[in-house]
Enzyme design. Sequence first.
Site, PDB file in Angstrom:
ATOM      1  CE1 TYR A  51       1.256  -0.782  12.499  1.00  0.00           C
ATOM      2  CE2 TYR A  51       3.182  -0.949  11.094  1.00  0.00           C
ATOM      3  CZ  TYR A  51       2.318  -1.521  11.999  1.00  0.00           C
ATOM      4  OH  TYR A  51       2.511  -2.815  12.400  1.00  0.00           O
ATOM      5  CD  GLU A  52      -1.960   0.613   7.634  1.00  0.00           C
ATOM      6  OE1 GLU A  52      -2.746   1.304   6.966  1.00  0.00           O
ATOM      7  OE2 GLU A  52      -1.002   0.022   7.133  1.00  0.00           O
ATOM      8  N   GLY A  53      -2.779   5.310  10.143  1.00  0.00           N
ATOM      9  CA  GLY A  53      -3.516   6.415  10.754  1.00  0.00           C
ATOM     10  C   GLY A  53      -3.239   6.447  12.238  1.00  0.00           C
TER      11      GLY A  53
ATOM     12  NE  ARG B   8      -7.165   3.958   9.156  1.00  0.00           N
ATOM     13  CZ  ARG B   8      -7.678   5.061   8.635  1.00  0.00           C
ATOM     14  NH1 ARG B   8      -8.992   5.167   8.487  1.00  0.00           N
ATOM     15  NH2 ARG B   8      -6.896   6.049   8.265  1.00  0.00           N
TER      16      ARG B   8
ATOM     17  CG  MET C 260      -1.843   1.118   1.376  1.00  0.00           C
ATOM     18  SD  MET C 260      -3.104   0.862   2.672  1.00  0.00           S
ATOM     19  CE  MET C 260      -2.088   0.640   4.112  1.00  0.00           C
TER      20      MET C 260
END
Length: 586
Positions: A441-443, A297, A164
């Site tokens: 990570y991932e927001g 997430r 990604m």
Amino acid sequence: MPDYKAPLRDMRFLLNETFDAPALWRRLPALAERVDSDTADAILEEAAKLTAGLIAPLNRSGDEQGAQWQDGKVTTPAGFAQAYATYAEGGWVGLAGNPDFGGMGMPKMLSVQFEEMVYAANASFALYSTLSAGACLAIDAHASQALKDKYLPAMYAGRWAGSMCLTEPQAGSDLGLIRTRAEPLADGSYAISGTKIFITGGDQDLTENIIHLVLARLPDAPAGSRGISLFLVPKVLVDDHGALAQGNALSCGSIEHKMGIKASATCVMNFDGATGWLVGDPGRGLAAMFTMMNYERLSIGLQGIGCADMSSQTAVAYALDRLQSRAPDGPVHKDKAADPIIAHPDVRRMLLTIKALTEGGRAFATWLGQQLDISKYSDDAQERQHAELLVALLTPVAKAFFTDTGLESCVLGQQVLGGHGYVREWGQEQLVRDVRIAQIYEGTNGIQALDLISRKVLGNGGQSLALFAKEVRTFADTDPQFGAPLLHALDHLVNLTTHLQQTAAQDPRAPGAASVDYLHLFGYTAYAYMWARMARAAEGYTGEFYTAKLATARFYFSHLLPRIEALAITARAGSAGLYALGAEQF
């Protein structure tokens, strides 16, 4: 250092006794023909053997050796490639994948439990396959039939991996700032140029190809997030017959040297006119990518639970064996010089906190998996919509709360061992390092909290929260054991939501100021619902498992749920205290 042992008894309890997954599977036609309780049990048994016997033994050596970068190529630690080949041959990459392209099509309730095992055994190893599974999900949902036919079978088979590619040096959480360009070519493909950073598995030696999903801008794209499109860009180009051809115009410029997950390659990726293909509609790339991001997430939330469970297993084994001082109520082992530290109140506090948070998180993840299965497979449109709203509401809670409490639990597990937790031997310090990234990570978890309050709650007028509250209230009204404290927590959540709805217009900073406290209050309330449901499922049964489950539920309600009282106060404090200093005063 204890060996990893998958918590199969607890997982089965959740599937079969708490949430009655087999009954759900029987009424969803697409799942009824694929899975039943015996199938699920066999999959979990094999997963437990795989994670304990193949993947966990590589965790420490993988951390010590780390991923290596030389001359533009990444090599993973010794044993990883062989283990990944075995993993792929078993079909684990495609466990929940679309059967039309070689996936096994298993329910999400089952796959979340499997992913927890892999993260507990070896977080670095887990990331390679979970990124591939997420990329497959996005391709399956948004790509053309030709792209799906060409790429998904090899990806589900584990021969090709996925990545990604979002973040750029100047664009992290604000993806509207990305600069990577996509120039249309005469044959319908695109030339992709730009640099991406922090790309997990951007390069590795586990698979023969890597399929990058890359966010980029078309020449006429407007500024901001609405101008972003999504492209499929393979490391090695694939001919019309599905065979590998020449390498694409992309490269790994370096890898990061990190605090943890050292065996996972975190890459700088350079795209120099690389050939790619549009996935979905132009300008809708962020929406398409969010299909993968929301999968990741939840997956990263499971990293928090898995690492916490491994830390707990080590801490319990140590606490049972380590002799220090006498128990406060008198000697436990009079024939020995001291008692095991599990006899001491503070050690029990730490162990029970880890146990309550980890088992609560596992239950919440399994229940969220149930909502995902309903939203995907139910024939009832209203039921699907209900589940979709709950999934959208609860995904940021799961990602952030699982990982915040996962770090807390790993630190507590380290603390149980004292100085032995700080040194290499027992593995606790690695778990603390490995789990820390999951909050970032991932927001980042701050972004998750802002997404929860701004978009998922206030943004839809509290509609999704009302669905959650109705379900919790309906259960609590019929629960004589824990219904009252559960309703008290729910009232805190609902009343705080109303307060923020009323104050947001006057103070636009208020939702952001309250967001993390709000998410944590939400998380503790959701866990209270899970513990009440688990307690009801355990009630009336004898045996150590059930008595332990009920005792842990009582500990959660007496020792952990009261944290909401302080959270409710601080969440109402407003933003004034945060802006009392000028920027130059920090």
